[in-house]
Design a protein around this motif. Structure first.
Motif, PDB file in Angstrom:
ATOM      1  N   VAL A   9       0.841  -1.198   0.000  1.00 22.51           N
ATOM      2  CA  VAL A   9       0.000   0.000   0.000  1.00 22.51           C
ATOM      3  C   VAL A   9       0.876   1.248   0.000  1.00 22.51           C
ATOM      4  CG1 VAL A   9      -1.732   1.300   1.301  1.00 22.51           C
ATOM      5  CG2 VAL A   9      -1.876  -1.182   1.193  1.00 22.51           C
ATOM      6  N   GLY A  28      -4.123   6.532  -3.681  1.00 26.06           N
ATOM      7  CA  GLY A  28      -3.577   5.206  -3.404  1.00 26.06           C
ATOM      8  C   GLY A  28      -3.359   4.415  -4.676  1.00 26.06           C
ATOM      9  N   THR A  31      -0.758   1.590  -5.066  1.00 22.63           N
ATOM     10  CA  THR A  31      -0.937   0.345  -4.330  1.00 22.63           C
ATOM     11  C   THR A  31      -0.977  -0.802  -5.329  1.00 22.63           C
ATOM     12  OG1 THR A  31      -2.125   1.476  -2.571  1.00 22.63           O
ATOM     13  CG2 THR A  31      -2.508  -0.897  -2.781  1.00 22.63           C
ATOM     14  N   ARG A  38      -3.256  -4.511  -9.791  1.00 24.52           N
ATOM     15  CA  ARG A  38      -4.295  -3.685  -9.157  1.00 24.52           C
ATOM     16  C   ARG A  38      -5.690  -4.282  -9.341  1.00 24.52           C
ATOM     17  NH1 ARG A  38      -0.821   0.303 -11.624  1.00 24.52           N
ATOM     18  NH2 ARG A  38       0.420   1.242  -9.981  1.00 24.52           N
ATOM     19  N   TYR A  43     -10.303  -1.509  -1.421  1.00 27.31           N
ATOM     20  CA  TYR A  43      -9.673  -0.396  -0.719  1.00 27.31           C
ATOM     21  C   TYR A  43     -10.562   0.051   0.437  1.00 27.31           C
ATOM     22  CZ  TYR A  43      -6.852  -0.020  -4.971  1.00 27.31           C
ATOM     23  OH  TYR A  43      -6.021  -0.271  -6.019  1.00 27.31           O
ATOM     24  N   TRP A  45     -10.528   3.234   3.114  1.00 27.48           N
ATOM     25  CA  TRP A  45      -9.954   4.494   3.581  1.00 27.48           C
ATOM     26  C   TRP A  45     -10.575   4.832   4.941  1.00 27.48           C
ATOM     27  CZ3 TRP A  45      -6.179   7.055   0.919  1.00 27.48           C
ATOM     28  CH2 TRP A  45      -5.987   6.728  -0.423  1.00 27.48           C
ATOM     29  N   ARG A  67      -9.419   4.138  -5.518  1.00 28.35           N
ATOM     30  CA  ARG A  67      -7.983   4.419  -5.428  1.00 28.35           C
ATOM     31  C   ARG A  67      -7.675   5.821  -4.905  1.00 28.35           C
ATOM     32  NH1 ARG A  67      -7.176   1.599 -11.125  1.00 28.35           N
ATOM     33  NH2 ARG A  67      -7.249  -0.533 -10.363  1.00 28.35           N
ATOM     34  N   LEU A  83      -5.014   3.748   4.536  1.00 22.28           N
ATOM     35  CA  LEU A  83      -5.522   2.977   3.405  1.00 22.28           C
ATOM     36  C   LEU A  83      -5.158   1.530   3.652  1.00 22.28           C
ATOM     37  CD1 LEU A  83      -6.776   2.538   0.624  1.00 22.28           C
ATOM     38  CD2 LEU A  83      -4.549   3.165  -0.374  1.00 22.28           C
ATOM     39  N   ALA A  85      -5.525  -2.174   1.841  1.00 20.18           N
ATOM     40  CA  ALA A  85      -5.839  -2.867   0.585  1.00 20.18           C
ATOM     41  C   ALA A  85      -5.916  -4.353   0.880  1.00 20.18           C
ATOM     42  CB  ALA A  85      -4.776  -2.581  -0.466  1.00 20.18           C
ATOM     43  N   SER A  92      -3.822  -8.574   3.292  1.00 23.84           N
ATOM     44  CA  SER A  92      -4.015  -7.127   3.401  1.00 23.84           C
ATOM     45  C   SER A  92      -2.758  -6.439   3.899  1.00 23.84           C
ATOM     46  CB  SER A  92      -5.177  -6.807   4.338  1.00 23.84           C
ATOM     47  OG  SER A  92      -4.864  -7.185   5.659  1.00 23.84           O
TER      48      SER A  92
END
Length: 166
Positions: A9, A28, A31, A38, A43, A45, A67, A83, A85, A92
């Motif tokens: 991330v 982001g 990431t 990707r 995601y 936040w 993103r 963030l 992911a 993660s």
């Protein structure tokens, strides 16, 4: 095939803004997941204000292809944005950055008996007449205007409080 590799991330964004200056954009997009790039990343936040709320989030948003994320500068203080992911295998990673929003000082407009007075100016007040002190033209940011207080001092002694006094 087994995927035990978490995504990496990365958050890009400002670390400072002035209150009321508009939305801040955090990105982001860099990431990445070693296995799937990707594609398929989820995601999350999270915005926190550690100085006031501890671990309670102020705002949370989640989704695929989320993103970028915008936060408003309506309130001053120190904040953290994180963030997280999550890849398709459930691995993660989280990244956290801090940013500050500086409180914008109020703009004071002072009139004494209908005449504009400016900072540092000396004004002589007659003892025998009524004098109007007016600060109703003063302003502040939207979130602070309701708590704006005017304290009138004569020779540095508090005499009145309020936007207008006689």
């Amino acid at each position: 095939r087994i995927d035990n590799t978490p995504p990496v991330v990365a958050i890009m964004g400002p670390d400072y803004a002035i209150e009321g200056s508009g939305a801040l954009l955090f990105d982001g997009s860099e990431t990445n997941d070693a296995e799937s790039g990707r594609i398929g990343l989820n995601y999350i936040w999270t915005v926190r204000r550690p100085s006031h709320t501890g671990s309670l989030p102020l705002e949370v948003a989640a989704g695929h292809d989320l993103r970028t994320f915008s936060v408003f500068t309506d309130y001053s203080g120190d904040f953290e944005i994180s963030l997280t992911a999550i890849d398709q295998a459930g691995n993660s990673d989280t990244s956290i950055i801090s940013y500050s929003i500086e409180n914008l000082a109020p703009i004071i407009r002072l009139e004494i008996d209908g005449r504009a007075v400016f900072d540092g100016e000396t004004v002589s007040l007659p003892r025998t007449s009524t004098i109007g002190f007016d600060a109703t033209g003063s302003s502040d940011t939207t979130n602070d205007i309701s708590s704006l207080r005017c304290v009138w001092k004569v020779d540095n002694v508090p005499i009145y409080e309020g936007l207008y006094r006689e």
